[in-house]
Design a protein around this motif. Structure first.
Motif, PDB file in Angstrom:
ATOM      1  N   VAL A 102       0.849  -1.181   0.000  1.00 36.66           N
ATOM      2  CA  VAL A 102       0.000   0.000   0.000  1.00 36.66           C
ATOM      3  C   VAL A 102       0.887   1.234   0.000  1.00 36.66           C
ATOM      4  CG1 VAL A 102      -0.146   0.027   2.514  1.00 36.66           C
ATOM      5  CG2 VAL A 102      -1.888   1.176   1.179  1.00 36.66           C
ATOM      6  N   SER A 103       0.451   2.276  -0.685  1.00 35.75           N
ATOM      7  CA  SER A 103       1.206   3.527  -0.672  1.00 35.75           C
ATOM      8  C   SER A 103       0.606   4.417   0.384  1.00 35.75           C
ATOM      9  CB  SER A 103       1.109   4.215  -2.023  1.00 35.75           C
ATOM     10  OG  SER A 103       1.382   3.282  -3.016  1.00 35.75           O
ATOM     11  N   ASN A 141      -4.681   7.741   8.537  1.00 36.48           N
ATOM     12  CA  ASN A 141      -4.904   7.812   7.096  1.00 36.48           C
ATOM     13  C   ASN A 141      -6.281   7.292   6.749  1.00 36.48           C
ATOM     14  OD1 ASN A 141      -3.209   5.111   7.459  1.00 36.48           O
ATOM     15  ND2 ASN A 141      -4.281   4.866   5.526  1.00 36.48           N
ATOM     16  N   GLY A 142      -6.638   7.410   5.446  1.00 38.67           N
ATOM     17  CA  GLY A 142      -7.946   6.938   5.022  1.00 38.67           C
ATOM     18  C   GLY A 142      -7.887   5.447   4.849  1.00 38.67           C
ATOM     19  N   GLN A 158      -7.852   4.683  10.186  1.00 35.02           N
ATOM     20  CA  GLN A 158      -6.555   4.041  10.077  1.00 35.02           C
ATOM     21  C   GLN A 158      -5.561   4.846  10.901  1.00 35.02           C
ATOM     22  OE1 GLN A 158      -5.774   1.288   7.224  1.00 35.02           O
ATOM     23  NE2 GLN A 158      -7.552   1.016   8.544  1.00 35.02           N
ATOM     24  N   TRP A 166       3.192   6.424   8.692  1.00 36.61           N
ATOM     25  CA  TRP A 166       2.373   5.230   8.457  1.00 36.61           C
ATOM     26  C   TRP A 166       3.056   3.984   9.020  1.00 36.61           C
ATOM     27  CZ3 TRP A 166       2.576   0.561   5.788  1.00 36.61           C
ATOM     28  CH2 TRP A 166       1.346  -0.040   5.519  1.00 36.61           C
ATOM     29  N   ILE A 169      -0.723  -0.352  11.499  1.00 38.09           N
ATOM     30  CA  ILE A 169      -2.057   0.232  11.293  1.00 38.09           C
ATOM     31  C   ILE A 169      -3.124  -0.510  12.101  1.00 38.09           C
ATOM     32  CG2 ILE A 169      -3.881   0.633   9.581  1.00 38.09           C
ATOM     33  CD1 ILE A 169      -1.671   2.761   9.532  1.00 38.09           C
ATOM     34  N   TRP A 201      -6.362  -2.992   8.324  1.00 38.34           N
ATOM     35  CA  TRP A 201      -6.538  -1.970   7.307  1.00 38.34           C
ATOM     36  C   TRP A 201      -8.005  -1.588   7.150  1.00 38.34           C
ATOM     37  CZ3 TRP A 201      -2.584  -3.233   2.817  1.00 38.34           C
ATOM     38  CH2 TRP A 201      -1.289  -3.071   3.312  1.00 38.34           C
ATOM     39  N   THR A 202      -8.266  -1.000   6.006  1.00 39.22           N
ATOM     40  CA  THR A 202      -9.578  -0.395   5.800  1.00 39.22           C
ATOM     41  C   THR A 202     -10.711  -1.414   5.797  1.00 39.22           C
ATOM     42  OG1 THR A 202      -8.677   1.456   4.646  1.00 39.22           O
ATOM     43  CG2 THR A 202     -10.901   0.845   4.071  1.00 39.22           C
ATOM     44  N   ARG A 265      -8.159  -5.382  -1.450  1.00 38.83           N
ATOM     45  CA  ARG A 265      -8.404  -4.762  -0.134  1.00 38.83           C
ATOM     46  C   ARG A 265      -9.607  -3.815  -0.116  1.00 38.83           C
ATOM     47  NH1 ARG A 265      -3.429  -2.954  -1.978  1.00 38.83           N
ATOM     48  NH2 ARG A 265      -3.265  -0.725  -2.510  1.00 38.83           N
ATOM     49  N   ASP A 266      -9.976  -3.456   1.110  1.00 41.80           N
ATOM     50  CA  ASP A 266     -10.934  -2.404   1.432  1.00 41.80           C
ATOM     51  C   ASP A 266     -12.378  -2.755   1.066  1.00 41.80           C
ATOM     52  OD1 ASP A 266      -8.497  -1.228   1.975  1.00 41.80           O
ATOM     53  OD2 ASP A 266      -8.478   0.013   0.179  1.00 41.80           O
ATOM     54  N   GLU A 324      -8.282   1.337  -4.683  1.00 41.98           N
ATOM     55  CA  GLU A 324      -8.398   1.210  -3.238  1.00 41.98           C
ATOM     56  C   GLU A 324      -9.749   1.790  -2.804  1.00 41.98           C
ATOM     57  OE1 GLU A 324      -4.066   1.515  -1.319  1.00 41.98           O
ATOM     58  OE2 GLU A 324      -4.820   3.465  -1.894  1.00 41.98           O
ATOM     59  N   CYS A 325     -10.145   1.438  -1.600  1.00 43.98           N
ATOM     60  CA  CYS A 325     -11.260   2.097  -0.916  1.00 43.98           C
ATOM     61  C   CYS A 325     -12.475   2.320  -1.817  1.00 43.98           C
ATOM     62  CB  CYS A 325     -10.811   3.445  -0.356  1.00 43.98           C
ATOM     63  SG  CYS A 325      -9.395   3.325   0.714  1.00 43.98           S
ATOM     64  N   TYR A 398      -7.997  12.051  -0.358  1.00 44.56           N
ATOM     65  CA  TYR A 398      -7.863  10.655  -0.799  1.00 44.56           C
ATOM     66  C   TYR A 398      -8.638   9.725   0.138  1.00 44.56           C
ATOM     67  CZ  TYR A 398      -5.586   6.545  -2.807  1.00 44.56           C
ATOM     68  OH  TYR A 398      -5.348   5.355  -3.458  1.00 44.56           O
ATOM     69  N   ALA A 399      -8.833   8.510  -0.349  1.00 46.52           N
ATOM     70  CA  ALA A 399      -9.337   7.391   0.463  1.00 46.52           C
ATOM     71  C   ALA A 399     -10.595   7.754   1.245  1.00 46.52           C
ATOM     72  CB  ALA A 399      -8.236   6.899   1.402  1.00 46.52           C
ATOM     73  N   TRP A 416      -9.887  11.917   3.508  1.00 46.75           N
ATOM     74  CA  TRP A 416      -8.615  12.010   4.250  1.00 46.75           C
ATOM     75  C   TRP A 416      -7.733  13.096   3.616  1.00 46.75           C
ATOM     76  CZ3 TRP A 416      -4.155   8.524   2.488  1.00 46.75           C
ATOM     77  CH2 TRP A 416      -3.000   8.780   3.222  1.00 46.75           C
TER      78      TRP A 416
HETATM   79  N1  DQQ Z   1      -4.763   2.580   3.340  1.00 46.54           N
HETATM   80  C1  DQQ Z   1      -5.101   1.352   4.000  1.00 46.54           C
HETATM   81  C2  DQQ Z   1      -5.533   0.437   2.934  1.00 46.54           C
HETATM   82  C3  DQQ Z   1      -6.049   1.341   1.900  1.00 46.54           C
HETATM   83  C4  DQQ Z   1      -5.101   2.489   1.977  1.00 46.54           C
HETATM   84  C5  DQQ Z   1      -3.924   0.865   4.791  1.00 46.54           C
HETATM   85  C6  DQQ Z   1      -5.681   3.768   1.507  1.00 46.54           C
HETATM   86  O1  DQQ Z   1      -6.506  -0.473   3.389  1.00 46.54           O
HETATM   87  O2  DQQ Z   1      -6.037   0.728   0.662  1.00 46.54           O
HETATM   88  O3  DQQ Z   1      -3.593   1.798   5.771  1.00 46.54           O
HETATM   89  O4  DQQ Z   1      -4.807   4.805   1.770  1.00 46.54           O
END
Ligand code: DQQ
Length: 681
Positions: A102-103, A141-142, A158, A166, A169, A201-202, A265-266, A324-325, A398-399, A416
């Motif tokens: 994840v970035s 974070n989101g 998050q 980061w 999490i 995570w999310t 994810r998410d 994501e998300c 974002y997110a 976020w």
């Molecule tokens: N951050 C989460 C992930 C999501 C990302 C991890 C979005 O679940 O994809 O901290 O910034």
């Protein structure tokens, strides 16, 4: 709705005949650990230590190789993780996220050699916001996971409990009666099982018809595989939802075959499909074998323990990468109310599909038609598909995630706002990131093509004294100071009109204009820029310009752009004779639809280092995270701006409220009985 199914459903193992899904769906993830090993045990800790040791050893070898390469290839002095001040920490531009699937932070590119700006403690303290939600300290974070339960709005976010960057999490948790004042509660869900050892995570909350709450979240396993897990309140009678229990069936979904183990994810809030007597949950991914397409997979479930992957994908757009998300929800095209996530598509209802693009860190949405039977969603305008069309917000945003508020029958959006300074500065100030103000989301019945976002009405409860100005003429090339006293916590609503004859005469004005590629408010055109300068100092050496720019589109019609210019903040710092700067600063913006007869209008929330703007009732929104050095405390000012060359502009109405601070603080026992609303003083 679904009551028959849910009656027999229980979270307890003894009463459930369901089986975990790992054996029943096509799976690219090797056999999962036995549940006996799932608790946090010394063995998990030992494994973590071993992982850490091998990571440190591996990293040391890697660093040695990099250092050797760097010294071979150049004489650059930048060979270690230490910055110019000898502070340790992740350097500007380094991103730890992708290696972990994840970035986490992506400021625009900045020179790696940038020295740290000499922030003073009081400058950094001033940056903290007064009415935006942010944790007491450390990293957030989101995507947030918002929901409503028994009289309280809940925000799960998050969170890194240990640091302002980061990592580790975990789900932070806060509650509110009114979406404005917040109480921090203990961590809700922590990474303490093998299936979420690398992060909780999310996830998303789903409220079942009988009022129970289900959470599905992504766990990053010990091997950083992304799996989906189930959690539920330990005590459903506790409106604060302080304690959470993880299902013994976890993980309930693992990456299916063909999907990358770190690209899954998410999960979304589930929606119920009556014709199928089942719930559906969407999960974002990507498909690199199909031109780097972003994709949405949909699972069917009747009990939230067993899941069946539906054939095909809900939607996919080539070239957009990991989604994501993902968020998926209905909007009414006929009335100004929000809809429950399970509201069926049909006449008067469209579905919004939103995804956060991991590649460019922007949230895109599109409005379209959902067909549950064929598990498909089709955008109304393929040219404006997800990832290539409309964005929720054209700034640092974002997110995001929405939830349906059953009390006020509205859909509420959270986003976020990340940082655009350096991580070393985040570490020094001890916190990073915050949430936008919650925004209501509605379909724009006037344009029929976009959403409208607007701060929830409760934000107006923070308005204090106001001042109103009307019919101020701003001649071409001028600024007009607005004498309002303090200018760091404001709610501004402004309307502008431009002389019709001047508009008609601007034949060749700026065809191809684009906020982001322009020089910001310094670039003068025939009909723009004009608007406001917020967080500006007396001599305008620092400012955030929030402005309109009217240009000709290629077909000859007039098009209106709405932009933020952050370029003139913490602008110049002389360091060893070079201009140095460790902030990412941008000109943000996009087109904003303007209908015949409409004046140009903008609402701006200024909250210390945040500027959140809503043009034309929320058709186009921009959020800026700015870091003034001079325009702070009582030195922050407000101006009207008209930097056009060809037109005078009239600010027909400018109303400005000073904004109170929200109470955002830890929960105390006595809070459970009180409404925690603040008086306006
Ligand atoms: N951050 C989460 C992930 C999501 C990302 C991890 C979005 O679940 O994809 O901290 O910034």
């Amino acid at each position: 709705m679904g009551a028959k199914n849910l009656k027999s459903w229980s979270f307890s193992s003894s009463s459930s005949s369901s089986t975990a899904s790992s054996s029943s769906i096509p799976c690219s993830y090797p056999p999962l650990l036995h549940p006996d090993h799932s608790a946090t045990t010394p063995s998990l800790k030992r494994k973590k230590c071993l992982q850490l040791l091998s990571f440190v050893a591996g990293s040391a070898v890697l660093i040695l190789c990099i250092v050797a390469l760097v010294s071979y290839g150049s004489n650059s002095a930048s060979r270690t993780g230490l910055d110019g001040n000898g502070e340790s920490g992740t350097r500007r531009g380094d991103s730890r996220g992708p290696a972990e699937g994840v970035s986490e932070k992506s400021s625009a590119a900045m020179p790696r050699s940038s020295p740290s700006y000499p922030w003073t403690n009081s400058m950094l303290l001033w940056q903290r916001t007064a009415f935006h939600f942010q944790p007491q300290k450390n990293w957030m974070n989101g995507q947030p996971c918002p929901t409503y339960y028994k009289g309280w709005y809940h925000l799960f976010y998050q969170y890194n409990p240990d640091s302002a960057v980061w990592g580790n999490i975990t789900w932070g948790h806060a509650v509110s009666r009114d979406l404005v004042h917040w109480l921090y509660l203990p961590l809700a869900v922590v990474p303490d099982r093998w299936y979420d050892a690398n992060g909780v995570w999310t996830g998303s909350a789903t409220t079942l018809p009988d009022g129970r709450l289900v959470m599905i979240y992504t766990g990053a396993t010990m091997e950083s595989v992304q799996v989906q897990n189930l959690a539920f309140p330990a005590d459903p009678d506790d409106p604060l939802l302080v304690h959470w229990v993880k299902s013994e069936y976890n993980p309930v979904i693992v990456p299916p075959s063909g999907i990358g183990l770190k690209d899954f994810r998410d999960p979304t809030t589930a929606w119920y499909v009556p014709t199928d007597s089942a719930w559906r949950v969407a999960i974002g991914s990507k498909n690199d074998s199909q031109h780097h397409a972003g994709v949405v997979l949909v699972y069917r479930t009747t009990d939230f323990v067993s899941y069946e992957l539906l054939p095909g994908v809900l939607h996919s757009v080539t070239g957009t990468g990991m989604w994501e998300c993902v968020d998926f929800y209905p909007v009414s095209t006929e009335s100004a109310v929000g809809l429950d996530t399970s509201a069926a598509s049909g006449p008067g209802v469209k579905h919004v599909l939103k995804a956060s693009m991991d590649d460019n860190k922007h949230d895109y949405y599109a409005i379209g038609t959902y067909a549950a039977a064929s598990n498909s969603w089709v955008p109304a305008d393929p040219e404006k598909d997800v990832g290539i069309g409309l964005r929720y917000d054209y700034g640092k945003y974002y997110a995001s995630k929405t939830f349906y508020d059953p009390v006020k029958e509205r859909r509420v959006l959270w986003g976020w706002i990340g940082e655009t300074d350096s991580e070393r500065t985040d570490l020094r100030k001890g916190w990073a990131s915050l949430q936008t103000v919650p925004r209501t989301v509605l379909f724009d019945q006037k344009t029929g093509r976009n959403l409208l976002q607007w701060p929830v009405e409760e934000v107006e409860s923070l308005r204090l004294s106001s001042q109103e100005f009307s019919n101020i003429s701003i001649t071409a090339g001028s600024v007009v100071p607005l004498d309002i006293g303090k200018a760091t916590q404001l709610d501004i609503v402004a309307e502008f009109s431009v002389d019709e004859a001047a508009l008609a005469g601007a034949i060749g004005a700026d065809v191809g204009y684009n906020c982001s590629t322009s020089r910001g408010a310094a670039q003068r055109g025939v009909i723009g820029p004009f608007g406001l300068l917020v967080l500006a100092d007396e001599d305008l050496s620092e400012q955030t310009a929030v402005y309109f720019y009217v240009a000709r589109a290629t077909d000859g019609s007039l098009s209106t752009h709405f932009c933020h210019d952050e370029l003139r903040h913490a602008r110049i710092f002389l360091f060893l004779s070079s201009e140095a700067n460790d902030l990412a600063k941008t000109v943000y913006g996009s087109l904003v639809p303007v209908h015949d007869g409409e004046t140009l209008s903008v609402r701006i929330l200024v909250d210390h280092s945040i500027v959140e703007s809503f043009a034309q009732g929320g058709r186009t929104c921009i959020t800026s995270r700015v870091y003034p050095t001079k325009a702070i405390f009582s030195r922050a000012r407000l101006f009207l701006l008209n930097n056009a060359t060809g037109v005078d502009v009239t600010a027909t109405s400018v109303k400005i409220w000073q904004m109170n601070s929200a109470f955002i603080r830890p929960f105390y026992e006595r809070d459970s009985a009180s409404s925690i609303r603040t008086s306006n003083n």
